[in-house]
Design a protein around this motif. Structure first.
Motif, PDB file in Angstrom:
ATOM      1  N   LEU A   1       0.823  -1.217   0.000  1.00  0.00           N
ATOM      2  CA  LEU A   1       0.000   0.000   0.000  1.00  0.00           C
ATOM      3  C   LEU A   1       0.860   1.272   0.000  1.00  0.00           C
ATOM      4  CD1 LEU A   1      -2.743  -1.178   2.502  1.00  0.00           C
ATOM      5  CD2 LEU A   1      -3.005  -0.880   0.029  1.00  0.00           C
ATOM      6  N   VAL A   2       1.946   1.258   0.749  1.00  0.00           N
ATOM      7  CA  VAL A   2       2.832   2.422   0.799  1.00  0.00           C
ATOM      8  C   VAL A   2       3.592   2.565  -0.518  1.00  0.00           C
ATOM      9  CG1 VAL A   2       4.884   3.387   1.929  1.00  0.00           C
ATOM     10  CG2 VAL A   2       3.027   2.427   3.307  1.00  0.00           C
ATOM     11  N   GLU A   3       4.164   1.470  -1.012  1.00  0.00           N
ATOM     12  CA  GLU A   3       4.952   1.509  -2.255  1.00  0.00           C
ATOM     13  C   GLU A   3       4.113   1.945  -3.454  1.00  0.00           C
ATOM     14  OE1 GLU A   3       8.237   0.861  -3.049  1.00  0.00           O
ATOM     15  OE2 GLU A   3       8.735   0.675  -0.928  1.00  0.00           O
ATOM     16  N   THR A   4       2.846   1.575  -3.473  1.00  0.00           N
ATOM     17  CA  THR A   4       1.982   1.933  -4.599  1.00  0.00           C
ATOM     18  C   THR A   4       1.234   3.241  -4.358  1.00  0.00           C
ATOM     19  OG1 THR A   4       0.177   0.545  -3.745  1.00  0.00           O
ATOM     20  CG2 THR A   4       1.682  -0.449  -5.347  1.00  0.00           C
ATOM     21  N   LYS A   5       1.579   3.898  -3.263  1.00  0.00           N
ATOM     22  CA  LYS A   5       1.043   5.226  -2.926  1.00  0.00           C
ATOM     23  C   LYS A   5      -0.482   5.245  -2.828  1.00  0.00           C
ATOM     24  CE  LYS A   5       5.017   7.472  -5.051  1.00  0.00           C
ATOM     25  NZ  LYS A   5       5.764   6.315  -5.471  1.00  0.00           N
ATOM     26  N   GLN A   6      -1.036   4.226  -2.183  1.00  0.00           N
ATOM     27  CA  GLN A   6      -2.474   4.174  -1.922  1.00  0.00           C
ATOM     28  C   GLN A   6      -2.755   4.988  -0.664  1.00  0.00           C
ATOM     29  OE1 GLN A   6      -4.301   2.492  -4.115  1.00  0.00           O
ATOM     30  NE2 GLN A   6      -2.816   1.101  -5.025  1.00  0.00           N
TER      31      GLN A   6
ATOM     32  N   ARG B   1      -4.358   2.745  -8.054  1.00  0.00           N
ATOM     33  CA  ARG B   1      -3.362   2.531  -9.111  1.00  0.00           C
ATOM     34  C   ARG B   1      -3.099   1.062  -9.348  1.00  0.00           C
ATOM     35  NH1 ARG B   1       1.768   5.745  -7.591  1.00  0.00           N
ATOM     36  NH2 ARG B   1       2.649   4.015  -8.726  1.00  0.00           N
ATOM     37  N   MET B   2      -2.960   0.319  -8.269  1.00  0.00           N
ATOM     38  CA  MET B   2      -2.643  -1.106  -8.372  1.00  0.00           C
ATOM     39  C   MET B   2      -3.496  -1.860  -7.366  1.00  0.00           C
ATOM     40  SD  MET B   2       1.467  -1.024  -8.784  1.00  0.00           S
ATOM     41  CE  MET B   2       1.609  -2.676  -9.399  1.00  0.00           C
ATOM     42  N   ARG B   3      -3.605  -3.154  -7.604  1.00  0.00           N
ATOM     43  CA  ARG B   3      -4.379  -4.001  -6.712  1.00  0.00           C
ATOM     44  C   ARG B   3      -3.566  -5.216  -6.312  1.00  0.00           C
ATOM     45  NH1 ARG B   3     -10.420  -3.742  -9.358  1.00  0.00           N
ATOM     46  NH2 ARG B   3     -10.457  -1.486  -9.486  1.00  0.00           N
ATOM     47  N   LEU B   4      -3.868  -5.731  -5.144  1.00  0.00           N
ATOM     48  CA  LEU B   4      -3.309  -6.986  -4.688  1.00  0.00           C
ATOM     49  C   LEU B   4      -4.504  -7.921  -4.560  1.00  0.00           C
ATOM     50  CD1 LEU B   4      -0.511  -7.538  -2.180  1.00  0.00           C
ATOM     51  CD2 LEU B   4      -2.575  -8.900  -1.976  1.00  0.00           C
ATOM     52  N   VAL B   5      -4.687  -8.782  -5.547  1.00  0.00           N
ATOM     53  CA  VAL B   5      -5.874  -9.619  -5.663  1.00  0.00           C
ATOM     54  C   VAL B   5      -5.566 -11.021  -5.158  1.00  0.00           C
ATOM     55  CG1 VAL B   5      -7.571 -10.580  -7.268  1.00  0.00           C
ATOM     56  CG2 VAL B   5      -6.626  -8.289  -7.665  1.00  0.00           C
TER      57      VAL B   5
ATOM     58  N   ILE C   1       7.281  -3.707  -8.009  1.00  0.00           N
ATOM     59  CA  ILE C   1       6.555  -4.004  -6.771  1.00  0.00           C
ATOM     60  C   ILE C   1       6.558  -5.515  -6.505  1.00  0.00           C
ATOM     61  CG2 ILE C   1       4.311  -3.919  -5.614  1.00  0.00           C
ATOM     62  CD1 ILE C   1       5.686  -1.172  -5.860  1.00  0.00           C
ATOM     63  N   THR C   2       6.323  -6.317  -7.530  1.00  0.00           N
ATOM     64  CA  THR C   2       6.311  -7.773  -7.357  1.00  0.00           C
ATOM     65  C   THR C   2       7.669  -8.267  -6.881  1.00  0.00           C
ATOM     66  OG1 THR C   2       4.615  -7.997  -9.078  1.00  0.00           O
ATOM     67  CG2 THR C   2       5.851  -9.985  -8.494  1.00  0.00           C
ATOM     68  N   GLU C   3       8.741  -7.743  -7.458  1.00  0.00           N
ATOM     69  CA  GLU C   3      10.080  -8.160  -7.043  1.00  0.00           C
ATOM     70  C   GLU C   3      10.387  -7.729  -5.609  1.00  0.00           C
ATOM     71  OE1 GLU C   3      12.633  -6.698 -10.157  1.00  0.00           O
ATOM     72  OE2 GLU C   3      12.232  -8.450 -11.413  1.00  0.00           O
TER      73      GLU C   3
END
Length: 127
Positions: free
Chosen positions: A30-35, A68-72, A95-97
């Motif tokens: 959440l922090v890395e993807t700036k949510q 911006r991104m999701r973790l599904v 982000i995945t890495e």
């Protein structure tokens, strides 16, 4: 190569085994993807909801909301999740890495696959 999603499959028998790492990993995502930059309290709420599920050995929600991104976390019997963005983007790889490295440091065995989401395969077939 641009990635649409990163797929992480963890080699654990139950969600409860991830109770020591899931919270920190989700918060990092959440922090890395700036949510929720304008409302950091929401990060705590999302992490707490997921923590309760993992603690009770239930599949967590992840983060499947507008952003911006999701973790599904898909409906399956495996302990897996996707880092997903609706467009091809190198940020998915980064982000995945980072999450993969974090899991490895915490001793969680896992594999990473790229562009392996069913929705991606369906879109690819339409082209």
């Amino acid at each position: 190569m641009k990635y649409w999603n990163g797929h992480i499959v963890m080699d654990v028998k139950s969600w409860k085994e991830l109770s020591g790492v899931w919270e920190e990993m989700l918060e990092m995502f959440l922090v890395e993807t700036k949510q929720f930059r304008d409302n950091p309290e929401m990060i705590k709420i999302v992490v707490e909801e997921n923590r309760i599920d993992v603690k009770h050995n239930r599949k967590p929600e992840g983060f499947n909301r507008e952003g911006r991104m999701r973790l599904v976390v898909p409906l399956s019997n495996r302990r897996e999740f996707f880092i997903y963005r609706g467009v091809y983007n190198d940020e998915v790889r980064v982000i995945t890495e980072k999450i993969s490295k974090f899991l490895a440091e915490k001793g969680v065995k896992h594999t990473v696959e790229w562009n392996d989401m069913l929705l991606f395969k369906m879109k690819k077939r339409r082209r």
